[in-house]
Every structure is written in C-alpha cells, then in structure tokens.
Design a protein around this motif. Structure first.
Motif, PDB file in Angstrom:
ATOM      1  N   ASN A  23       0.806  -1.213   0.000  1.00 26.50           N
ATOM      2  CA  ASN A  23       0.000   0.000   0.000  1.00 26.50           C
ATOM      3  C   ASN A  23       0.841   1.266   0.000  1.00 26.50           C
ATOM      4  O   ASN A  23       0.310   2.349   0.134  1.00 26.50           O
ATOM      5  N   ASP A  69      -0.208   8.650   0.685  1.00 23.60           N
ATOM      6  CA  ASP A  69      -1.331   7.703   0.717  1.00 23.60           C
ATOM      7  C   ASP A  69      -1.898   7.399  -0.672  1.00 23.60           C
ATOM      8  O   ASP A  69      -3.012   6.905  -0.797  1.00 23.60           O
ATOM      9  N   ARG A  70      -1.119   7.670  -1.721  1.00 22.31           N
ATOM     10  CA  ARG A  70      -1.572   7.409  -3.091  1.00 22.31           C
ATOM     11  C   ARG A  70      -0.628   6.438  -3.782  1.00 22.31           C
ATOM     12  O   ARG A  70       0.574   6.461  -3.571  1.00 22.31           O
ATOM     13  N   ASP A 115      -6.066   4.952  -3.475  1.00 21.94           N
ATOM     14  CA  ASP A 115      -5.743   5.467  -2.147  1.00 21.94           C
ATOM     15  C   ASP A 115      -5.092   4.363  -1.324  1.00 21.94           C
ATOM     16  O   ASP A 115      -4.909   3.234  -1.801  1.00 21.94           O
ATOM     17  N   ALA A 116      -4.759   4.664  -0.077  1.00 24.54           N
ATOM     18  CA  ALA A 116      -4.064   3.712   0.784  1.00 24.54           C
ATOM     19  C   ALA A 116      -4.875   2.448   1.016  1.00 24.54           C
ATOM     20  O   ALA A 116      -4.311   1.373   1.223  1.00 24.54           O
TER      21      ALA A 116
END
Length: 167
Positions: A23, A69-70, A115-116
């Motif tokens: 992630n 977080d991307r 996203d995460a």
C-alpha cells in the motif's frame, strides 16, 4: 520456549512489512518490451531500455509528486518516439529527423490511481501527444542530452495535468 517465540515474531513482522509495502505510495509501471511498439526500437533490447527509462522517470515523478497515501499504476501500451528514423550511409546507425510538429512523441498508456485502502480514485486510457514538442530551442542540443527528453517532457506535462494538485 523463547526460541519458539522468535520465529513467530519474525513472521509477523515480515507480514506487516509486506502488507505495508503493498500500500506504499509510489508508481508501479508495467510494459511488454517484446511487443512491437509503433516506434520504440528495432529490437526487444532497445525497446526494453527505452521503456525502462520512461518507467523510471514515472517512478521518480511519483516519488516527488504523489502524496504518501496514493499509489499510481501505469501500463505503457505503445510508444512512438520523436521524429522519424532515416538511414544514413555517412554515420553508423540511424538518424532521427524531426521535420515538423507531426513528429512529436506519442505515448499510449493506461493508469489507475488508488488510495491507501486500494480504492480507485481515477483511471483511464490515454494517448499522450503534444504538437508543441519538440520545440526548436530544445533541438539545438540534438547531439547531446537525453535521447528521450521529449518523451519525458510529455510525461511531465501529463503527470502535472492529472496529479499535479495531489501533493
């Protein structure tokens, strides 16, 4: 008892590290150099070098521009380099000639921004082309510099247009 506990702790830490890496922010780039692209090179090795250089450029853009977080997944589908190859008898190899705006680079790609949590934030398939590339001022250093500078500039513009406001 303590020795039996250590492998369990090590396995748990490894699992957490692998999950966190999945992630992590950044750019994952895929391409198939064995597939014949419009104009990415005559051999699989040439295509591999050029596609990997563009993939590395995209990864660097992601490191600099994407929030933590991307995650961006990009598939490079087709590549048509700047100019047209013209054989020459005077010089070894080939010469790439740029005669006008129609000789700008073309890059076809597909992308997904997540996203995460893995949710898709944006996705699409695009053919990138900038009729303003190459610019005459940039052609003056045709003998030196990065041979993929026009293609990288095209990717810079695309990245800024799609994800510039993210960071």
């Amino acid at each position: 008892m303590q020795q039996a506990f250590l492998p369990i702790v090590a396995a748990a830490l490894l699992a957490c590290t692998l999950h966190a890496g999945a992630n992590a922010a950044g750019v994952e780039v895929r391409y198939d150099a064995s597939k014949i692209h419009s104009d990415a090179g005559d051999t699989a090795a040439q295509r591999e070098r050029r596609l990997e250089a563009l993939a590395e450029h995209l990864r660097t853009l992601g490191e600099r521009r994407l929030p933590a977080d991307r995650r961006l997944e990009v598939e490079l589908i087709d590549l048509d380099l700047t100019g047209t190859v013209r054989p020459t008898h005077r010089l070894p190899g080939e010469v790439r000639v740029v005669t006008g705006r129609a000789d700008g680079p073309h890059i076809e790609l597909a992308y997904t921004l997540r996203d995460a949590g893995g949710a898709t934030l944006a996705s699409g398939r695009e053919t990138l082309y900038d009729a303003g590339l190459p610019r005459l001022g940039e052609l003056r250093d045709a003998g030196g510099g990065d041979p993929l500078r026009h293609e990288k500039t095209l990717l810079d513009h695309w990245f800024e247009a799609r994800f510039g406001g993210e960071h």
